[in-house]
Design an enzyme around this catalytic site. Structure first.
Site, short mmCIF file in Angstrom:
data_model
loop_
_atom_site.label_atom_id
_atom_site.label_comp_id
_atom_site.label_asym_id
_atom_site.label_seq_id
_atom_site.Cartn_x
_atom_site.Cartn_y
_atom_site.Cartn_z
N CYS A 217 63.62 -26.38 18.79
CA CYS A 217 64.65 -26.01 17.82
C CYS A 217 66.02 -26.50 18.25
CB CYS A 217 64.68 -24.49 17.67
SG CYS A 217 63.28 -23.87 16.75
N ASP B 272 65.62 -14.31 20.27
CA ASP B 272 64.84 -14.66 19.08
C ASP B 272 64.89 -13.57 18.00
OD1 ASP B 272 63.39 -17.19 20.23
OD2 ASP B 272 63.33 -15.63 21.74
N1 EPU Z 1 67.97 -24.08 30.36
C1 EPU Z 1 68.60 -25.06 31.09
N2 EPU Z 1 67.82 -25.96 31.76
C2 EPU Z 1 66.47 -25.90 31.72
C3 EPU Z 1 65.83 -24.88 30.99
C4 EPU Z 1 66.61 -23.98 30.31
O1 EPU Z 1 69.82 -25.12 31.13
O2 EPU Z 1 65.82 -26.76 32.36
C5 EPU Z 1 68.79 -23.11 29.61
C6 EPU Z 1 68.57 -23.26 28.09
O3 EPU Z 1 69.37 -24.29 27.56
C7 EPU Z 1 68.95 -21.89 27.59
C8 EPU Z 1 68.49 -20.98 28.73
O4 EPU Z 1 68.35 -21.79 29.88
O5 EPU Z 1 70.35 -21.78 27.46
C9 EPU Z 1 67.20 -20.24 28.48
O6 EPU Z 1 66.16 -21.15 28.19
P1 EPU Z 1 64.64 -20.83 28.55
O7 EPU Z 1 64.17 -21.86 29.51
O8 EPU Z 1 64.54 -19.39 28.92
O9 EPU Z 1 63.95 -21.04 27.15
P2 EPU Z 1 62.65 -21.88 26.82
O10 EPU Z 1 61.59 -21.63 27.82
O11 EPU Z 1 63.01 -23.27 26.49
C10 EPU Z 1 61.47 -19.97 25.47
C11 EPU Z 1 60.96 -19.83 24.07
C12 EPU Z 1 62.13 -19.70 23.12
C13 EPU Z 1 62.94 -18.47 23.54
C14 EPU Z 1 63.39 -18.59 24.99
C15 EPU Z 1 64.13 -17.37 25.49
C16 EPU Z 1 58.91 -21.08 24.09
C17 EPU Z 1 58.15 -22.27 23.64
N3 EPU Z 1 60.17 -20.99 23.72
O12 EPU Z 1 62.24 -21.17 25.47
O13 EPU Z 1 61.57 -19.45 21.85
O14 EPU Z 1 64.06 -18.35 22.69
O15 EPU Z 1 62.25 -18.83 25.83
O16 EPU Z 1 63.33 -16.24 25.40
O17 EPU Z 1 58.37 -20.19 24.76
C18 EPU Z 1 61.46 -19.51 19.53
O18 EPU Z 1 60.33 -18.99 19.64
O19 EPU Z 1 62.06 -19.64 18.42
C19 EPU Z 1 62.13 -19.99 20.72
C20 EPU Z 1 63.19 -20.80 20.69
#
Ligand code: EPU
Length: 438
Positions: free
Chosen positions: A121, A311
């Site tokens: 997204c 979310d």
């Molecule tokens: N971040 C970094 N660097 C990285 C990884 C993350 O700077 O290498 C930052 C991101 O930019 C963000 C924060 O850390 O500001 C948190 O990101 P996180 O890694 O926790 O999120 P994600 O694993 O990419 C998952 C869910 C998201 C949900 C988030 C937070 C999946 C596929 N996606 O994303 O779900 O919002 O955790 O709970 O599991 C959704 O379902 O609509 C969705 C976006």
């Protein structure tokens, strides 16, 4: 599939619906199968496009995936994992962020991995620097290529001590999926401990992993030589359950969400109660309803678990437009997850965005130029409009707004909503919504 929904709003949503496995667990559980040397069975799998995307990626790597005649059951056979063609993987670029999680398992199984440019997204930059740093700590070599990243592990992967700069969900999963088969012990500090992560740990334990979740966001993993298959019922989707609960509130409705679980939704339930929403929990689900009395505004900050998850924020903001007074929402997980409010403004909502950290403690985005706090003034009647879905959760929020609004709305780009909300038009039917697809 037609991608426009025409909604005649202004009527309460009333009825029963069901949520099944969490999108944000199911995709990772499917990736975990890559580590197995036997067949895996995943139950409660929802019919969402993210599952199709991950299935496609795994099939490219030789995992055989079949559905059984039981609804929501997938069999994954990883006994013939193989290297995929770069061009084929690239065809999946821009559609999901899950490919980065294939790296650890592929390095263990094949000694190399390739990942295309990542999508997901548009709710911020969503970089993968934590993932790559973590993989390097385990001993992976990361090379940038024009078409993506190629990773190798010339000396295998070894356990290590890692402290994440932020409790990132994806980076924590990256560590888990890599450490379980790495040589020796891994200690992860500042880990994310979302219920979906604990469910992934439960799956890995079924497969033979040794993982302990300790206090203060510390997870320890002792690497093992072999992982077997698993049989697992996925944790229900608490984001979807919360989204329908917000739809009940915003439309003055009454929705029973079968499958919604109290434990994983406690932060949501507290907020729902504070606004004036009612809920009733039984063994099979949670009923959410609007009492008919004026709802109350509140001050809210999104955070990693056990905070109020990001979310839930977008669907909740629509409900907050119907509360009396000023609400403040401080988004601390993604820098750009409030942009969707502009269209709500066109529908009559009064929402002002700020760069400052309002209503809570300063966050990572406070010194940067991001509109990440919102002040919502309500209650404001919403009126129908023509709107285009910006992202998955923003899209569902537009759907809620259209259902709550007087008059007709046209919601464009609804295919994005299918990424995370299964059979949502069937559910709208069950709740008595007046809409047409097309
Ligand atoms: N971040 C970094 N660097 C990285 C990884 C993350 O700077 O290498 C930052 C991101 O930019 C963000 C924060 O850390 O500001 C948190 O990101 P996180 O890694 O926790 O999120 P994600 O694993 O990419 C998952 C869910 C998201 C949900 C988030 C937070 C999946 C596929 N996606 O994303 O779900 O919002 O955790 O709970 O599991 C959704 O379902 O609509 C969705 C976006």
């Amino acid at each position: 599939m037609a991608n426009i929904l025409t909604v005649n709003g202004g009527s309460p949503l009333v009825g029963d619906i069901e949520v099944r496995g969490a999108k944000n667990l199911v995709s990772k559980a499917m990736v975990a199968a890559l580590l197995a040397e036997d067949r895996c069975r995943l139950r409660g799998v929802p019919e969402i496009s993210d599952v199709k995307i991950v299935s496609g990626l795994l099939e490219l790597h030789g995992v055989k995936i079949d559905s059984t005649d039981r609804d929501g059951e997938l069999l994954l056979d990883p006994t013939n994992v193989e290297q995929a063609h770069v061009a084929d993987i690239d065809a999946h670029a821009g559609t999901s962020r899950v490919p980065v999680l294939l790296c650890g398992p592929l390095l263990h199984r094949l000694g190399e991995a390739f990942i295309p440019d990542l999508g997901g997204c548009r709710i911020g930059d969503r970089p993968i620097n934590y993932h790559l740093d973590v993989l390097r700590e385990f001993g992976a070599d990361v090379q940038k290529r024009p078409e993506g990243l190629r990773l190798t592990a010339p000396n295998g992967l070894s356990g290590t001590r890692i402290k994440l700069p932020y409790p990132s969900v994806g980076a924590t999963e990256q560590v888990l999926l890599t450490a379980v088969r790495a040589k020796g012990v891994t200690e992860l500090r500042n880990a994310a401990v979302e219920p979906e992560i604990l469910d992934l740990i439960a799956i890995l334990q079924k497969m033979g992993a040794i993982i302990s979740v300790e206090t203060d966001r510390v997870i320890k993993i002792e690497g093992v030589d072999r992982l077997g298959g698993y049989d697992h019922l996925a944790i229900p989707d608490r984001i979807e359950a919360g989204s329908w609960a917000c739809a009940a509130l915003a439309t003055k409705g009454d929705i029973y969400v079968r499958g919604a679980q109290q434990q994983a939704m406690m932060p949501f339930l507290n907020v729902f109660r504070k606004i004036g929403g009612q809920f009733d929990i039984d063994d099979e689900g949670i009923r959410f309803w609007h009492t008919g009395d004026q709802l109350s505004s509140l001050v809210l900050e999104t955070d990693v678990h056990p905070g109020f998850m990001t979310d839930w924020q977008q669907p909740l903001v629509v409900a907050l437009t119907q509360t009396g007074g000023l609400s403040i929402v401080h988004e601390t997980v993604y820098e750009n997850r409030l942009g969707f409010t502009e269209a709500l403004g066109e529908m009559g909502a009064v929402i002002q965005l700020y760069r400052e950290c309002l209503g809570g403690s300063p966050c990572r985005f406070g010194r940067a130029n991001f509109l990440h706090s919102a002040v919502i003034s309500g209650p404001t009647p919403l009126k129908g409009a023509e709107i285009t879905v910006p992202d998955l959760r923003g899209g569902f929020s537009y759907l809620i707004a259209a259902l709550a609004a007087e008059g007709q709305s046209k919601v464009h780009g609804i295919e994005l909503i299918y990424r995370g909300y299964e059979r949502f038009s069937d559910k709208l039917d069950a709740l008595g919504a007046d809409y047409e697809v097309g």
